[in-house]
Design a protein around this motif. Sequence first.
Motif, PDB file in Angstrom:
ATOM      1  N   HIS A 133       0.828  -1.211   0.000  1.00 59.90           N
ATOM      2  CA  HIS A 133       0.000   0.000   0.000  1.00 59.90           C
ATOM      3  C   HIS A 133       0.861   1.259   0.000  1.00 59.90           C
ATOM      4  N   ARG A 134       1.953   1.240   0.787  1.00 60.20           N
ATOM      5  CA  ARG A 134       2.789   2.435   0.884  1.00 60.20           C
ATOM      6  C   ARG A 134       3.419   2.783  -0.470  1.00 60.20           C
ATOM      7  N   ASP A 135       4.029   1.800  -1.121  1.00 55.74           N
ATOM      8  CA  ASP A 135       4.701   2.082  -2.380  1.00 55.74           C
ATOM      9  C   ASP A 135       3.700   2.315  -3.511  1.00 55.74           C
ATOM     10  N   LEU A 136       2.525   1.684  -3.421  1.00 61.33           N
ATOM     11  CA  LEU A 136       1.488   1.949  -4.412  1.00 61.33           C
ATOM     12  C   LEU A 136       0.982   3.384  -4.279  1.00 61.33           C
ATOM     13  N   GLY A 137       0.845   3.853  -3.053  1.00 64.46           N
ATOM     14  CA  GLY A 137       0.423   5.234  -2.847  1.00 64.46           C
ATOM     15  C   GLY A 137       1.393   6.216  -3.469  1.00 64.46           C
ATOM     16  N   LEU A 138       2.688   5.959  -3.308  1.00 66.52           N
ATOM     17  CA  LEU A 138       3.705   6.821  -3.907  1.00 66.52           C
ATOM     18  C   LEU A 138       3.577   6.826  -5.431  1.00 66.52           C
ATOM     19  N   LEU A 154      -4.230  11.320  -7.281  1.00 67.18           N
ATOM     20  CA  LEU A 154      -3.927  11.820  -5.940  1.00 67.18           C
ATOM     21  C   LEU A 154      -4.818  11.212  -4.873  1.00 67.18           C
ATOM     22  N   ALA A 155      -6.134  11.216  -5.104  1.00 65.91           N
ATOM     23  CA  ALA A 155      -7.056  10.703  -4.086  1.00 65.91           C
ATOM     24  C   ALA A 155      -6.807   9.223  -3.832  1.00 65.91           C
ATOM     25  N   ASN A 156      -6.634   8.475  -4.899  1.00 68.61           N
ATOM     26  CA  ASN A 156      -6.381   7.040  -4.776  1.00 68.61           C
ATOM     27  C   ASN A 156      -5.068   6.793  -4.045  1.00 68.61           C
ATOM     28  N   GLY A 157      -4.061   7.586  -4.381  1.00 66.86           N
ATOM     29  CA  GLY A 157      -2.767   7.437  -3.719  1.00 66.86           C
ATOM     30  C   GLY A 157      -2.855   7.710  -2.230  1.00 66.86           C
ATOM     31  N   LEU A 158      -3.597   8.746  -1.858  1.00 70.15           N
ATOM     32  CA  LEU A 158      -3.763   9.051  -0.438  1.00 70.15           C
ATOM     33  C   LEU A 158      -4.457   7.917   0.304  1.00 70.15           C
ATOM     34  N   ARG A 202      -2.827   6.021   3.523  1.00 72.12           N
ATOM     35  CA  ARG A 202      -3.499   5.969   4.833  1.00 72.12           C
ATOM     36  C   ARG A 202      -3.713   4.537   5.284  1.00 72.12           C
ATOM     37  N   ARG A 203      -4.044   3.652   4.342  1.00 73.23           N
ATOM     38  CA  ARG A 203      -4.197   2.237   4.683  1.00 73.23           C
ATOM     39  C   ARG A 203      -2.860   1.661   5.141  1.00 73.23           C
ATOM     40  N   ALA A 204      -1.774   2.051   4.478  1.00 72.75           N
ATOM     41  CA  ALA A 204      -0.445   1.592   4.898  1.00 72.75           C
ATOM     42  C   ALA A 204      -0.144   2.058   6.314  1.00 72.75           C
ATOM     43  N   GLY A 205      -0.474   3.317   6.612  1.00 75.05           N
ATOM     44  CA  GLY A 205      -0.232   3.826   7.962  1.00 75.05           C
ATOM     45  C   GLY A 205      -0.995   3.053   9.018  1.00 75.05           C
TER      46      GLY A 205
END
Length: 919
Positions: free
Chosen positions: A711-716, A724-728, A732-735
Amino acid sequence: MAVRFGLLGDVVATVDDRPVALGHARQQCVLAALLVDVNRAVSVDQLIDRVWGQSPPQRARDTLYSYLYRLRRSLADVPDAAITRRSGGYLMAADEMAVDLHRFRHLRDEARAERSEDDRLALFDQALGLWRGDPFSGLDAFWLDTVRTDLEQEKLTAELERVDAALSLGHHDGVLADLSRLVSGQPLNERLAGQMMLALSGAGRSAEALEHYRRFRNLLVEELGVEPSPHLQQLHRSILAPDVAADPPQTGSPVPRQLPMPSGSFTGRSDDLAQLDAALLTYGETTGTAVAVSGTGGIGKTWLALHWAATHLDRYPDGQLFVNLSGFHPTEPPMTPAGAVRAILDALDVAPNAVPADLDSQIGLYRSLVADRRMLIVLDDARDPDQVRPLLPGSASCAVVVTSRNQMSGLVATEGLRPLPLGCLSRDEALHLLAGRLGRDRLSTEADAAGSIVGACAGLPLALSIVAARAATNPALSLQDLADELADQQHGLDALADRDAVADVRSVIAASYRALSAPAAALFRLLALYAGPDVSLPAVAGLVGLPVQQVREPLDELLGAHLVDLTGPDRYACHDLLRAYAGELLDDSERALATRRLYDHWLHGAHAAALTIEPHRDHIDLPPPAAGTAVASFTDSEQAQLWLDAERLVLLAAIDQAAEFGLDGHAWRLAWAVATYLSRLSRWTDLASAQRAAVTAARRAGDLVGEAHGHRDLGLALHQLGELANGLDHLRRAGELFGRLGDRAGEAYVALYLGWVHEGQGQHREALECDERALVLFGEVGHLVGRAKALNAIGWDHARLGDHHRAADHCRRALALHEEVGNVTGAAKTWDSLGYVHHQRGDSDKACVCYRRALELYEQSDDRWGVAETLTRLGDVLHDAGDVEAARSNWLRALRQLNEDNPVEIAELRHRLDSAGSP
């Protein structure tokens, strides 16, 4: 009442010469975006992108709808023109000839087709008379800037063709003023130089023609380090001594005719030929003069390209170039761009001593030589976009056909190539192919057997051709014998009847397979398991669980039987259909063990390479490799980088395919391993694809660690791709997941990524909050590398907020920590930040020092994304300091670092270059 729309100048609309009120500039952008594609639907997302680019307002759709509403009202009483809603978008319905842009193109194409030079000149005059100034004058949008640049190139091409027509009619004096204007804007254009020399000479001003040649030659030697082409030199000699010159004066290079002979038994493909007509018989449009023909090996891509070319040679009076790129050649490695460009320069009769030393200059020379010429360029058997991109001409007057087993989606997205995927032949087309090879009499005599062969080959031209070759070279072998042989193949009839792609594999290679030794047959079966375009020798050894030395002999046997291809030093590939056939022969036990060894080879090699190129990454746990696995190791980052370069496509394919073999843990760990590498290359699409697969695999395995990393690297990646919205959401899911796992460093990295996302959206205070939280979390666990990164990010945030004192303080603290732990890439980023701080303070000298130090470190790490960012900012400093030439040089270098995943950055750099003008 007659309606007219104008784009070639100010954006205007008139009814019987009375202006129509179109509103403010942004509203006019909407109209322009629709008129460029008049009578074609434009999606709402496309309109938003065309009007606002990467910085749309908060409620962009609502704002767009209000602009469309007002435009509709303005055009309500305009006859034969209306903005209508279509599925997914909007369409401007109007007569194309009522739009000056489309009328210009229509008249220009009529002029090109006209045989009478008088009529040709008149048509060009009409076309060019439609131009009232710069296209979309007064409007500012990235998309419009791109279209504007293409249109200006179209206008230049038309002006040059008009000059040719005028010169052929003897209007030498009449073109001199236009030529002087054109030469001032295109001083290195050899075609213009030749036209100017002809015009001056024909007007009785030979001395001035010779002086123009002298100045042009000096400029060419000084700027590009090359001499004028042989034909321009001949023109010079003919003006010096007109009675002695053997050839009449002319411009341009010799006319190459390189196309191989097309197949005499070409059949069918009427729809595909029509698509090529639609795509290629329209010179000079902003897109559509290049086509990417794609399909599986043996589907007939080259066959189609050569047949189409042979029937349209008259459209390309300036010649045809053919380059076999050998992207998937059975015995040769792919041709490098350097080798291809050199071959093209040879074909254009460039003397060896006139070829520049470096590749960029060679590409520039090639594009200069073909600029504004009506040529067909066939780039055959391309491996990937990187191999093709340097070979694309800069002039829209050239038509290009690229053939490849890959879809070339990158070229379709960024270079405007039109995709043309090929499918199988129909039954009738397949029978026509056999008839062309064997004769209609033989087919009609054994019509049923011919029908059986066609069914077994599933409409694949390669399979049909191989069967036809066997029948032709063995006249005693009846078609029924061949049909019976195909029917006897085990595991094949059902698939053949369903037109499965493995059909021809069974028909052509079964006999060869049965003749193999046991070791070669076993290796052939296992080659069905590798992912990507090819497989390395160590990976092959891992497949069979033997030392490298012991797999060379069976590999040589497979090479001799044409059941495997050599794609490069110690790299091998099977045709896709051969692999499908081999896969059917595998039993479950040998499949499972070999697959585990192969994926262990890739995983442990990628993990080692990842930590070699970035030793300060946080580690992940790996399962131990299976016995017999060949594990790669690296002595330095350069060696690891080369391994990753060679295995990139393989690793990406392995991530996607791991689920088929129940190797979910390998999938997400492989995705983790390639993340830094892909980020440095700014291959965000590849990174997003890999991390999507990682998230799915980890979730399926119930592995929270893998899911969090994915999730973290996909967000990046999604942030970099503009989602942007999808990445955020993914960040947040990674966090959340890292929090559940109690992984404070993981949470901290997510906070840094969130800060990056906010910063990219101009939300600098939100970015600062995220980065300060990251600093606290890193501090809690004593994570020095992370603390240094967070300090640099905070420094950057303060710089963006205008607090340069705090910015510099945090960056210096970050730099000290990075240097303490030896983090080269971290130090590079921090030097870049300090450069930005000094630039904002107005200290250009210190800014340049910092940026150049950052460049040294980025280049040391082979971080192309970092290099591009720093070069861009260094160019900004130099430009602000008044050194436009140095600024342009750095921006051009930055542009060369980027790929199709960076459209915004590319557009911004091109805008800088256009705004700065020529040095």
